[in-house]
Scaffold this active site. Sequence first.
Site, PDB file in Angstrom:
ATOM      1  N   HIS A 127     -86.308  86.363  -9.641  1.00 58.66           N
ATOM      2  CA  HIS A 127     -85.490  87.180  -8.749  1.00 58.66           C
ATOM      3  C   HIS A 127     -85.581  86.585  -7.347  1.00 58.66           C
ATOM      4  CE1 HIS A 127     -84.527  90.906  -6.452  1.00 58.66           C
ATOM      5  NE2 HIS A 127     -83.922  91.316  -7.556  1.00 58.66           N
ATOM      6  N   ASN A 128     -84.605  86.877  -6.523  1.00 59.56           N
ATOM      7  CA  ASN A 128     -84.652  86.384  -5.136  1.00 59.56           C
ATOM      8  C   ASN A 128     -85.870  86.872  -4.354  1.00 59.56           C
ATOM      9  OD1 ASN A 128     -82.532  84.574  -4.828  1.00 59.56           O
ATOM     10  ND2 ASN A 128     -81.010  86.193  -4.518  1.00 59.56           N
TER      11      ASN A 128
ATOM     12  N   HIS B  56     -77.393  89.206 -10.436  1.00 60.82           N
ATOM     13  CA  HIS B  56     -78.506  90.153 -10.438  1.00 60.82           C
ATOM     14  C   HIS B  56     -79.662  89.630  -9.602  1.00 60.82           C
ATOM     15  CE1 HIS B  56     -76.713  92.888 -13.456  1.00 60.82           C
ATOM     16  NE2 HIS B  56     -76.052  91.798 -13.785  1.00 60.82           N
ATOM     17  N   CYS B  57     -79.342  89.019  -8.479  1.00 61.56           N
ATOM     18  CA  CYS B  57     -80.370  88.466  -7.588  1.00 61.56           C
ATOM     19  C   CYS B  57     -81.254  87.465  -8.316  1.00 61.56           C
ATOM     20  CB  CYS B  57     -81.239  89.572  -6.968  1.00 61.56           C
ATOM     21  SG  CYS B  57     -80.313  90.766  -6.004  1.00 61.56           S
ATOM     22  N   ALA B  58     -80.688  86.843  -9.367  1.00 62.66           N
ATOM     23  CA  ALA B  58     -81.449  85.851 -10.128  1.00 62.66           C
ATOM     24  C   ALA B  58     -80.562  84.616 -10.288  1.00 62.66           C
ATOM     25  CB  ALA B  58     -81.862  86.418 -11.480  1.00 62.66           C
TER      26      ALA B  58
END
Lengths: 376, 376
Positions: free
Chosen positions: A96-97, A334-336
């Site tokens: 994830h970010n 999805h922030c990925a």
Amino acid sequence: MIYMDNAATTLRKAPGVIEAVTAAMKTAGNAARGAHGPALEAAGIVYDAREKLAALLGCPRADHVIFTANATQALNTAIYGLLGPGDRAVTTDLEHNSVLRPLYALQDQGMALDILPADRQGRIRYEALEALLPGAKALVCTHASNLTGNLLDLARIAELAHRYGALLIVDAAQTAGSIPINMTELGVDLLCFSGHKGLLGPQGTGGLCIRPGVELRPLLRGGSGVRSHDRAQPPEYPTRLEAGTHNAHGLAGLGAAADWLLREGVEKLCAREQELTRRFYEGVLSIGGVTVYGDFSVWPRGSVVALNVGDLDSSAAADALYTDYGIAVRAGAHCAPRLHDALGTAERGAVRFSFSPFTTEEEIDAAAAAVRELAG
Amino acid sequence: MIYMDNAATTLRKAPGVIEAVTAAMKTAGNAARGAHGPALEAAGIVYDAREKLAALLGCPRADHVIFTANATQALNTAIYGLLGPGDRAVTTDLEHNSVLRPLYALQDQGMALDILPADRQGRIRYEALEALLPGAKALVCTHASNLTGNLLDLARIAELAHRYGALLIVDAAQTAGSIPINMTELGVDLLCFSGHKGLLGPQGTGGLCIRPGVELRPLLRGGSGVRSHDRAQPPEYPTRLEAGTHNAHGLAGLGAAADWLLREGVEKLCAREQELTRRFYEGVLSIGGVTVYGDFSVWPRGSVVALNVGDLDSSAAADALYTDYGIAVRAGAHCAPRLHDALGTAERGAVRFSFSPFTTEEEIDAAAAAVRELAG
């Protein structure tokens, strides 16, 4: 409405959570700032939450449970507290970010960073991981992908990391409360968690559990209620990493949630979520035109199923699911970002269905039927 | 119990706060993470709170109101976001550790730091401030001391700071909600506030208001819900400085509190608190053996009165007040070490009485009578 965005935040909280927050808002003072009743009550709420989280996640010392506003702040605390420009770190494509962006910022300051690739099913190769570890100070990885739900084998990863002298920082935002975790048995050095997802507590809560002996520099500095005359943040945990007024209101809720999880048993809740996830997966698997992402040959897994329908943009599909069927899911990226690249979904994103122990079989079947209609 | 530790956290919240938090815990999803009803509701809660805080504090743009877990995190965000090892900063003896410790940490990394002294009444000399400003990048100061309640003349300080090209960072933890603040009219560049003190909202809330044009580096990095594929935190405010899931539950309460404050009027509440503070001050002033700290010739001021009774240790006095009279006050050091040095109270600390708009005249009189008995 059928709420299936539990990987973003659980909407239905554990029994007792709302009541605990409400009660704390009427009676809790400022924890560790004073010796009168309300201050001591707040301190008790915070300490009680530490003890329950330690019990739930296998942290050997309650005073090594650090509270933050969310998992992102916990990950920033762990990453910036341990790593610096002269170090080398390893991470994975699954992240994830909240893991990637702090690491990228350190990379821009001179830290060396290696990123283990994922394949088109979002899997990593543990053999390839080993090759990256010599000389690394830390390995930062998720417990389960927030996009595919693929779980990493933390015991195996910890063993590998420690073989090369690297510490293991784990992002358990997607698993704490949903998958049994004993950080001591697994060999995790720093375990970061979110309070408002699988732990079924309020927003504004999260934290990290520190294996005794692991030393982190503070990210925030400020009032500590103790050692006021010291120039530096006090060295002892948890004070070293906690500055300013605690969210005792939110932590009252998190403590109540953890209490409920301990009584119910995460094993039982995990079994329930796995069953729901499998039911949905099997319900959508054979629908023509539906692409499901991830490796569903390995269980347990995060209780998410990400998919796309035909050549529909994921946002269009999610909008249709909400508007026409009342099903709340998450679309888009999805922030990925790296995992989207690996899966080939960087452009269109993916529609993510995510479950909680309170999701029902009827909801699962209705969601699968809606996907079938959408694809039809 | 008579609660007089409102400078640590207000125990009685604004009408509607608890209800708003409770409602949000049942219906709010993850703000800016999804387009379904609960996610949009959470986004609405957060944006509504931004708008109300901007209106309350005179911030010209709602998207320049950044939310944090508390005032300490806001101050860390402002200080570390602006200042670095090659800079020079100025602060005062009045500051809380949430200002001093971040500045000390930067000083240890090579930043130059000048500290304006306070006299034994906790006053600063504005003429002496001016001498420190040439070449400074920022002046960091409190609006009101959390120990004496002495208020700084922000308009005058801003004018001085800007004359020398320094930005003004203000710690308004003790005044936001209690003293009228219009950051634009005053000339404040960065205004840091606590949500759970004078703003009468829940714990786990706080933030900073940024004058448009002031550029801060992010302290935290992570998911932003937008621009997921960028390596860096997105550049636009508020996203640049906010990473991870918002505390929409707490912010629902803060928004309700701000709404109530806007309707009541901070001017009116301030007048009420000033009257209460003056009543208590006059009630204890003439008691033999009682020493009151601060400069009570200047009003308005923070609604705190710090004192010592005879040669009693401040903790012993506070314990007696709580045990024998049911009056909850704060003793000891107040995370303001330099001001204790200036006041001569580094050893014994001070007993701080602090009020809220809900404090009554009867409580004030009972507290003053208790001090009289204790001194007798």
